[in-house]
Design a protein around this motif. Structure first.
Motif, PDB file in Angstrom:
ATOM      1  N   THR A  39     -12.210-112.172 -17.165  1.00 28.07           N
ATOM      2  CA  THR A  39     -12.927-111.244 -18.047  1.00 28.07           C
ATOM      3  C   THR A  39     -12.440-111.300 -19.489  1.00 28.07           C
ATOM      4  N   ILE A  40     -11.318-111.953 -19.724  1.00 26.72           N
ATOM      5  CA  ILE A  40     -10.777-112.020 -21.085  1.00 26.72           C
ATOM      6  C   ILE A  40     -11.711-112.846 -21.951  1.00 26.72           C
ATOM      7  N   GLU A  41     -12.013-112.309 -23.124  1.00 28.01           N
ATOM      8  CA  GLU A  41     -12.923-112.964 -24.057  1.00 28.01           C
ATOM      9  C   GLU A  41     -12.129-113.613 -25.182  1.00 28.01           C
ATOM     10  N   ALA A  42     -12.140-114.939 -25.235  1.00 22.94           N
ATOM     11  CA  ALA A  42     -11.520-115.640 -26.351  1.00 22.94           C
ATOM     12  C   ALA A  42     -12.345-115.362 -27.600  1.00 22.94           C
ATOM     13  N   PRO A  43     -11.821-115.330 -28.788  1.00 18.26           N
ATOM     14  CA  PRO A  43     -10.523-115.835 -29.199  1.00 18.26           C
ATOM     15  C   PRO A  43      -9.383-114.832 -29.082  1.00 18.26           C
ATOM     16  N   VAL A  44      -9.589-113.735 -28.401  1.00 19.94           N
ATOM     17  CA  VAL A  44      -8.502-112.766 -28.209  1.00 19.94           C
ATOM     18  C   VAL A  44      -8.074-112.868 -26.761  1.00 19.94           C
ATOM     19  N   PRO A  45      -6.868-113.115 -26.445  1.00 19.79           N
ATOM     20  CA  PRO A  45      -5.759-113.431 -27.352  1.00 19.79           C
ATOM     21  C   PRO A  45      -5.775-114.896 -27.784  1.00 19.79           C
ATOM     22  N   LYS A  46      -4.998-115.182 -28.823  1.00 22.19           N
ATOM     23  CA  LYS A  46      -4.890-116.561 -29.293  1.00 22.19           C
ATOM     24  C   LYS A  46      -3.938-117.354 -28.407  1.00 22.19           C
TER      25      LYS A  46
ATOM     26  N   ARG B  92       3.991-122.477  -9.931  1.00 18.04           N
ATOM     27  CA  ARG B  92       3.446-122.000 -11.202  1.00 18.04           C
ATOM     28  C   ARG B  92       2.039-121.443 -11.001  1.00 18.04           C
ATOM     29  N   GLN B  93       1.605-120.656 -11.984  1.00 19.70           N
ATOM     30  CA  GLN B  93       0.264-120.061 -11.942  1.00 19.70           C
ATOM     31  C   GLN B  93      -0.746-121.034 -12.558  1.00 19.70           C
ATOM     32  N   ILE B  94      -0.999-122.107 -11.847  1.00 21.28           N
ATOM     33  CA  ILE B  94      -1.853-123.182 -12.348  1.00 21.28           C
ATOM     34  C   ILE B  94      -3.276-122.699 -12.598  1.00 21.28           C
ATOM     35  N   THR B  95      -3.827-121.905 -11.691  1.00 25.42           N
ATOM     36  CA  THR B  95      -5.206-121.443 -11.863  1.00 25.42           C
ATOM     37  C   THR B  95      -5.325-120.517 -13.067  1.00 25.42           C
ATOM     38  N   VAL B  96      -4.358-119.628 -13.259  1.00 30.92           N
ATOM     39  CA  VAL B  96      -4.367-118.746 -14.435  1.00 30.92           C
ATOM     40  C   VAL B  96      -4.339-119.590 -15.698  1.00 30.92           C
ATOM     41  N   ARG B  97      -3.447-120.558 -15.731  1.00 31.81           N
ATOM     42  CA  ARG B  97      -3.334-121.447 -16.896  1.00 31.81           C
ATOM     43  C   ARG B  97      -4.662-122.160 -17.160  1.00 31.81           C
ATOM     44  N   ASN B  98      -5.277-122.697 -16.118  1.00 33.19           N
ATOM     45  CA  ASN B  98      -6.540-123.423 -16.277  1.00 33.19           C
ATOM     46  C   ASN B  98      -7.651-122.529 -16.823  1.00 33.19           C
ATOM     47  N   ILE B  99      -7.743-121.304 -16.308  1.00 36.07           N
ATOM     48  CA  ILE B  99      -8.774-120.374 -16.793  1.00 36.07           C
ATOM     49  C   ILE B  99      -8.568-120.076 -18.272  1.00 36.07           C
TER      50      ILE B  99
ATOM     51  N   GLU C 143      -6.919-121.845 -20.544  1.00 33.76           N
ATOM     52  CA  GLU C 143      -7.147-123.021 -21.386  1.00 33.76           C
ATOM     53  C   GLU C 143      -8.632-123.355 -21.500  1.00 33.76           C
ATOM     54  N   GLU C 144      -9.403-123.128 -20.430  1.00 32.73           N
ATOM     55  CA  GLU C 144     -10.847-123.327 -20.508  1.00 32.73           C
ATOM     56  C   GLU C 144     -11.496-122.385 -21.519  1.00 32.73           C
ATOM     57  N   LYS C 145     -10.887-121.218 -21.713  1.00 38.58           N
ATOM     58  CA  LYS C 145     -11.395-120.245 -22.675  1.00 38.58           C
ATOM     59  C   LYS C 145     -10.895-120.524 -24.097  1.00 38.58           C
ATOM     60  N   GLY C 146     -10.040-121.531 -24.258  1.00 37.77           N
ATOM     61  CA  GLY C 146      -9.500-121.852 -25.575  1.00 37.77           C
ATOM     62  C   GLY C 146      -8.263-121.060 -25.935  1.00 37.77           C
TER      63      GLY C 146
END
Length: 148
Positions: free
Chosen positions: A75-82, A96-103, A105-108
């Motif tokens: 639900t987090i909307e990029a560009p917040v947070p940077k 590691r939290q690979i899925t969290v990281r992937n989500i 990074e996909e959002k920028g």
């Protein structure tokens, strides 16, 4: 320490956590105390308006991040947070939290680093997170803030 205070004044930082066992809450509270900010459970659906740096604290359960955390992260909307930094506890002390990281990074959203500490499962590693883990989590937060 002066540089750290200057950075904190310039950027808005938040700490959120997801937990089943309260271990992630302990880690989040240690970081929040160090940064002098209130931590928020994802169940409170924290708003991340104008957040520059987000610490995400969560555990690994059955080999994966908590589903509720993944739902919230989506639900987090990029560009917040940077930027984001991950803090993870798990029984092995290495997952590691690979899925969290992937989500993210996909959002920028740039993931700066991840701190992983030993968690506990049933009676295995029953003393974690301990004082050393909490100190290492705050050292990690200091390194992240100083490097931004």
């Amino acid at each position: 320490m002066i540089k750290l205070l200057e950075v904190l004044k310039m950027m808005k930082t938040a700490v959120i956590y997801a937990t089943k066992t309260k271990h992630s809450k302990k880690l989040a509270e240690a970081i929040g105390l160090f940064l002098n900010i209130k931590v928020q459970n994802i169940t409170e659906n924290p708003a991340l308006h104008d957040v520059d740096l987000l610490f995400i604290v969560g555990g690994i359960y059955g080999g994966a991040s908590m589903p509720a955390l993944l739902t919230y992260i989506k639900t987090i909307e990029a560009p917040v947070p940077k930027y984001a930094a991950l803090v993870t506890s798990c029984a092995s002390g290495s997952q590691r939290q690979i899925t969290v990281r992937n989500i993210l990074e996909e959002k920028g959203i740039k993931v700066l680093d991840e701190f992983v500490c030993k968690g506990r499962i049933l009676f295995v590693s029953a003393t974690h997170p301990n004082a050393k883990d909490l100190q290492e989590a705050t050292d990690f937060a200091q390194k992240i803030v100083a490097g931004v």
